[in-house]
Motif scaffolding. Structure first.
Motif, PDB file in Angstrom:
ATOM      1  N   LEU A  37     -70.305 -32.167 -54.603  1.00  0.00           N
ATOM      2  CA  LEU A  37     -69.857 -33.532 -54.324  1.00  0.00           C
ATOM      3  C   LEU A  37     -71.003 -34.525 -54.502  1.00  0.00           C
ATOM      4  CD1 LEU A  37     -67.644 -33.013 -51.139  1.00  0.00           C
ATOM      5  CD2 LEU A  37     -66.857 -33.620 -53.431  1.00  0.00           C
ATOM      6  N   GLU A  38     -72.159 -34.167 -53.970  1.00  0.00           N
ATOM      7  CA  GLU A  38     -73.322 -35.051 -54.078  1.00  0.00           C
ATOM      8  C   GLU A  38     -73.690 -35.274 -55.544  1.00  0.00           C
ATOM      9  OE1 GLU A  38     -77.996 -34.892 -52.916  1.00  0.00           O
ATOM     10  OE2 GLU A  38     -76.570 -34.224 -51.387  1.00  0.00           O
ATOM     11  N   ARG A  39     -73.667 -34.204 -56.318  1.00  0.00           N
ATOM     12  CA  ARG A  39     -73.985 -34.307 -57.744  1.00  0.00           C
ATOM     13  C   ARG A  39     -73.008 -35.238 -58.467  1.00  0.00           C
ATOM     14  NH1 ARG A  39     -74.183 -28.882 -60.968  1.00  0.00           N
ATOM     15  NH2 ARG A  39     -72.210 -29.551 -61.828  1.00  0.00           N
ATOM     16  N   ALA A  40     -71.755 -35.281 -57.990  1.00  0.00           N
ATOM     17  CA  ALA A  40     -70.735 -36.147 -58.588  1.00  0.00           C
ATOM     18  C   ALA A  40     -70.757 -37.553 -57.976  1.00  0.00           C
ATOM     19  CB  ALA A  40     -69.351 -35.523 -58.416  1.00  0.00           C
ATOM     20  N   GLY A  41     -71.673 -37.793 -57.021  1.00  0.00           N
ATOM     21  CA  GLY A  41     -71.779 -39.102 -56.401  1.00  0.00           C
ATOM     22  C   GLY A  41     -70.742 -39.357 -55.323  1.00  0.00           C
ATOM     23  N   LEU A  42     -70.212 -38.289 -54.715  1.00  0.00           N
ATOM     24  CA  LEU A  42     -69.184 -38.413 -53.681  1.00  0.00           C
ATOM     25  C   LEU A  42     -69.731 -37.984 -52.326  1.00  0.00           C
ATOM     26  CD1 LEU A  42     -66.261 -36.800 -55.695  1.00  0.00           C
ATOM     27  CD2 LEU A  42     -66.621 -39.231 -55.269  1.00  0.00           C
ATOM     28  N   GLN A  43     -69.130 -38.513 -51.262  1.00  0.00           N
ATOM     29  CA  GLN A  43     -69.500 -38.130 -49.906  1.00  0.00           C
ATOM     30  C   GLN A  43     -68.333 -37.422 -49.244  1.00  0.00           C
ATOM     31  OE1 GLN A  43     -70.561 -41.821 -48.056  1.00  0.00           O
ATOM     32  NE2 GLN A  43     -72.657 -41.740 -48.817  1.00  0.00           N
ATOM     33  N   VAL A  44     -68.636 -36.491 -48.363  1.00  0.00           N
ATOM     34  CA  VAL A  44     -67.604 -35.735 -47.663  1.00  0.00           C
ATOM     35  C   VAL A  44     -66.787 -36.641 -46.747  1.00  0.00           C
ATOM     36  CG1 VAL A  44     -67.170 -33.893 -45.991  1.00  0.00           C
ATOM     37  CG2 VAL A  44     -68.882 -33.567 -47.770  1.00  0.00           C
ATOM     38  N   ASP A  45     -67.453 -37.534 -46.037  1.00  0.00           N
ATOM     39  CA  ASP A  45     -66.753 -38.409 -45.088  1.00  0.00           C
ATOM     40  C   ASP A  45     -65.772 -39.311 -45.819  1.00  0.00           C
ATOM     41  OD1 ASP A  45     -68.193 -37.329 -43.004  1.00  0.00           O
ATOM     42  OD2 ASP A  45     -69.758 -38.870 -43.104  1.00  0.00           O
ATOM     43  N   GLY A  46     -64.506 -39.219 -45.423  1.00  0.00           N
ATOM     44  CA  GLY A  46     -63.471 -40.050 -46.017  1.00  0.00           C
ATOM     45  C   GLY A  46     -63.082 -39.642 -47.425  1.00  0.00           C
ATOM     46  N   LEU A  47     -63.477 -38.470 -47.851  1.00  0.00           N
ATOM     47  CA  LEU A  47     -63.174 -38.013 -49.204  1.00  0.00           C
ATOM     48  C   LEU A  47     -61.668 -37.920 -49.406  1.00  0.00           C
ATOM     49  CD1 LEU A  47     -64.534 -36.938 -51.835  1.00  0.00           C
ATOM     50  CD2 LEU A  47     -64.088 -34.661 -50.938  1.00  0.00           C
ATOM     51  N   GLN A  48     -61.196 -38.498 -50.478  1.00  0.00           N
ATOM     52  CA  GLN A  48     -59.770 -38.486 -50.776  1.00  0.00           C
ATOM     53  C   GLN A  48     -59.526 -38.044 -52.206  1.00  0.00           C
ATOM     54  OE1 GLN A  48     -58.218 -42.307 -49.714  1.00  0.00           O
ATOM     55  NE2 GLN A  48     -58.480 -41.932 -47.549  1.00  0.00           N
ATOM     56  N   THR A  49     -60.246 -37.018 -52.626  1.00  0.00           N
ATOM     57  CA  THR A  49     -60.037 -36.521 -53.970  1.00  0.00           C
ATOM     58  C   THR A  49     -60.352 -35.039 -54.062  1.00  0.00           C
ATOM     59  OG1 THR A  49     -60.524 -36.850 -56.319  1.00  0.00           O
ATOM     60  CG2 THR A  49     -62.374 -37.041 -54.812  1.00  0.00           C
ATOM     61  N   LEU A  50     -59.703 -34.427 -54.991  1.00  0.00           N
ATOM     62  CA  LEU A  50     -60.034 -33.079 -55.416  1.00  0.00           C
ATOM     63  C   LEU A  50     -61.109 -33.261 -56.482  1.00  0.00           C
ATOM     64  CD1 LEU A  50     -58.998 -30.008 -55.595  1.00  0.00           C
ATOM     65  CD2 LEU A  50     -57.742 -30.801 -57.579  1.00  0.00           C
ATOM     66  N   LEU A  51     -62.048 -32.363 -56.556  1.00  0.00           N
ATOM     67  CA  LEU A  51     -63.089 -32.448 -57.570  1.00  0.00           C
ATOM     68  C   LEU A  51     -63.026 -31.190 -58.417  1.00  0.00           C
ATOM     69  CD1 LEU A  51     -65.640 -33.975 -58.644  1.00  0.00           C
ATOM     70  CD2 LEU A  51     -66.967 -32.570 -57.067  1.00  0.00           C
ATOM     71  N   LEU A  52     -63.042 -31.359 -59.719  1.00  0.00           N
ATOM     72  CA  LEU A  52     -63.100 -30.241 -60.656  1.00  0.00           C
ATOM     73  C   LEU A  52     -64.425 -30.346 -61.389  1.00  0.00           C
ATOM     74  CD1 LEU A  52     -61.800 -27.838 -62.139  1.00  0.00           C
ATOM     75  CD2 LEU A  52     -60.818 -29.500 -63.739  1.00  0.00           C
TER      76      LEU A  52
END
Length: 129
Positions: free
Chosen positions: A42-57
């Motif tokens: 997630l971090e590598r994709a620029g996303l944070q766990v808190d409030g995450l509203q997406t699936l990541l592939l």
């Protein structure tokens, strides 16, 4: 390909079980957002766990979110799931708005588990955490 998912979300749990059942070629691996590997992806994709509203592939250096991730996963499953690619004809802002609405309400509508998904024994090696 690695699917990063919320292991406490019962909708996500159902999605992962669906993928395990239909991924006959075993091309998908899984990482939960609650685990170290999932958080690193997630971090590598620029996303944070808190409030995450997406699936990541994640596939190598490339990653997809929202409906692009779902369509990528379905494509990886092969026939007949590849037919879902017809959804690309729907503009991404429309597809993703619907996805985000579902993601925001996933706990309310489908429930939440206090414990993370435990992978089925015969698929445990496909889970990174």
């Amino acid at each position: 390909m690695i699917v990063v998912f919320d292991a406490r979300c019962l909708l996500c749990d159902g999605w992962v079980r669906f993928l395990l059942r239909h991924d006959k070629r075993r091309v998908l691996r899984f990482a939960s957002i609650q685990g170290a590997n999932g958080q690193a992806l997630l971090e590598r994709a620029g996303l944070q766990v808190d409030g995450l509203q997406t699936l990541l592939l994640v596939d190598g250096d490339r990653s997809w979110q929202h409906t692009a991730a779902i369509l990528g996963v379905l494509h990886a499953l092969g026939w007949p799931w590849r037919l879902a690619w017809a959804a690309w004809l729907i503009p991404a802002p429309l597809r993703d708005a619907l996805y985000r609405w579902l993601a925001r309400n996933r706990y309310r509508w489908f429930g939440r588990s206090d414990t993370c998904l435990m992978p089925p024994h015969d698929h445990a090696q496909r889970f990174l955490d």
